[in-house]
Design a protein around this motif. Structure first.
Motif, short mmCIF file in Angstrom:
data_model
loop_
_atom_site.label_atom_id
_atom_site.label_comp_id
_atom_site.label_asym_id
_atom_site.label_seq_id
_atom_site.Cartn_x
_atom_site.Cartn_y
_atom_site.Cartn_z
N SER A 158 -27.72 36.90 4.92
CA SER A 158 -28.01 36.98 3.48
C SER A 158 -28.81 35.77 3.01
O SER A 158 -29.77 35.91 2.23
CB SER A 158 -26.70 37.10 2.69
N CYS A 184 -24.10 44.84 1.78
CA CYS A 184 -23.30 44.85 3.01
C CYS A 184 -22.14 45.83 2.85
O CYS A 184 -21.31 45.67 1.96
CB CYS A 184 -22.77 43.46 3.32
N MET A 209 -22.78 37.25 8.47
CA MET A 209 -23.15 37.87 7.21
C MET A 209 -23.74 36.84 6.25
O MET A 209 -24.75 37.10 5.59
CB MET A 209 -21.94 38.56 6.56
N CYS A 216 -25.31 45.28 6.91
CA CYS A 216 -26.06 44.62 5.85
C CYS A 216 -27.54 44.99 5.93
O CYS A 216 -28.11 45.01 7.02
CB CYS A 216 -25.93 43.09 5.97
#
Length: 320
Positions: free
Chosen positions: A199, A241, A195, A253
């Motif tokens: 991002s 997310c 994650m 996400c």
């Protein structure tokens, strides 16, 4: 959202292999984005253990509301959870008639002009009960994550193909494998590390991660007064997310353009509860499913007006 977790226990074997040389998920966060405070939704999804090792004789509790898969790390319990839920924040999602009446997320959708100081909004914020925790990337990578390999996944968790838990996991895998819309980037992150990487790849390392905080365990919605709001983004881009229902923490996400993110201060009219809520406003909804929950709640058509929604506590928004 609330789910009752019943303790009907059976046993399964789950091998989680430690990689002692690797950083823990929390340490990885600090190493990649040291200046970004960790929001509550991420903290709540961290395991209380600092290392993972192979263990057998793990327990799974299956009940009406979902399943808790529990293990032991050095004699201490480790729990992850599965709870049945739809994902009304996926753009291609279509609502069912039942959800218009029963889904607590219905109250979270609103029009942008509603976001005015002093306005009252009837909302339903609940303390999340999705107890699923992150596996380290080294462990998550050893578990298949694909609809075609669902039989292997269910076997690993000793779940029947006909169980409610199997249906929930199948739904999550299907949503994760849906093609992205034009202009959208998406990933189902099966670890905190993935994650963070996704991002950062979309927004750069100078990011902020925020989540809704302050919700209480309430059975019914109540009126909240808007005491203030702050635009958190700079260039109309954000990565949102959403925590999924799965046997361990998985976050759906996705990044799109033409998105505004607000941090909104709310005060409960009935009980004075203070909530710092994250709201996302989508300026372009022309590619969304016409049967999306938002359009049915707001009685608008795709691409006509910005669609906004508050996020539950187990979701994370990334902005720069």
């Amino acid at each position: 959202m609330e789910f009752q977790l019943l303790g009907i226990f059976s046993f399964l074997s789950v091998a989680v292999v430690a990689c002692h040389a690797a950083l823990s998920p929390e340490a990885y966060w600090k190493s990649v984005i040291p200046n970004t405070p960790m929001p509550g939704a991420v903290k709540d999804s961290l395991s209380t253990t600092t290392e993972w090792e192979e263990n057998k004789g793990t327990a799974v509790g299956v009940g009406k509301g979902g399943v808790i898969v529990g293990g032991n790390y050095r004699g201490k319990p480790v729990f992850v959870g599965v709870t049945p839920s739809a994902n009304p924040f996926a753009y291609l999602y279509a609502a069912t008639e039942d959800q218009l009446h029963d889904d607590p997320n219905v109250a979270l959708f609103f029009k942008k002009n509603d976001l005015q100081q002093g306005n009252h909004m009837k909302l339903h914020f609940t303390k999340t009960t999705n107890a699923a925790t992150f596996l380290p990337r080294s462990a998550a990578g050893k578990i298949p994550f694909s609809a075609v390999k669902l039989p292997q996944i269910l076997s690993r968790f000793s779940l029947s193909p006909d169980s409610k838990e199997a249906r929930v996991m199948k739904k999550t895998l299907k949503e994760c494998e849906e093609p992205a819309m034009m202009g959208e980037e998406k990933l189902c992150a099966t670890s905190l590390e993935s994650m963070v990487d996704f991002s950062v790849s979309q927004l750069g390392k100078n990011v902020k991660a925020i989540s809704t905080e302050g919700g209480r365990k309430r059975e019914v919605p109540q009126k909240y007064a808007i005491s203030g709001s702050k635009n958190m983004g700079k260039d109309g881009k954000a990565v949102v997310c959403h925590k999924q229902s799965y046997a361990y923490a998985v976050f759906y996400c996705h990044k799109t353009q033409s998105t505004e993110v607000y941090e909104v201060s709310l005060v409960g009219v009935d009980d004075g509860a203070k909530v710092k809520a994250v709201a996302v406003c989508h300026k372009d909804t022309s590619a969304w499913n016409p049967n999306h929950l938002a359009f049915q709640v707001l009685k608008v058509k795709p691409g006509t007006v910005p669609v906004c929604h508050f996020l539950p506590e187990d979701h994370v928004v990334w902005v720069n």
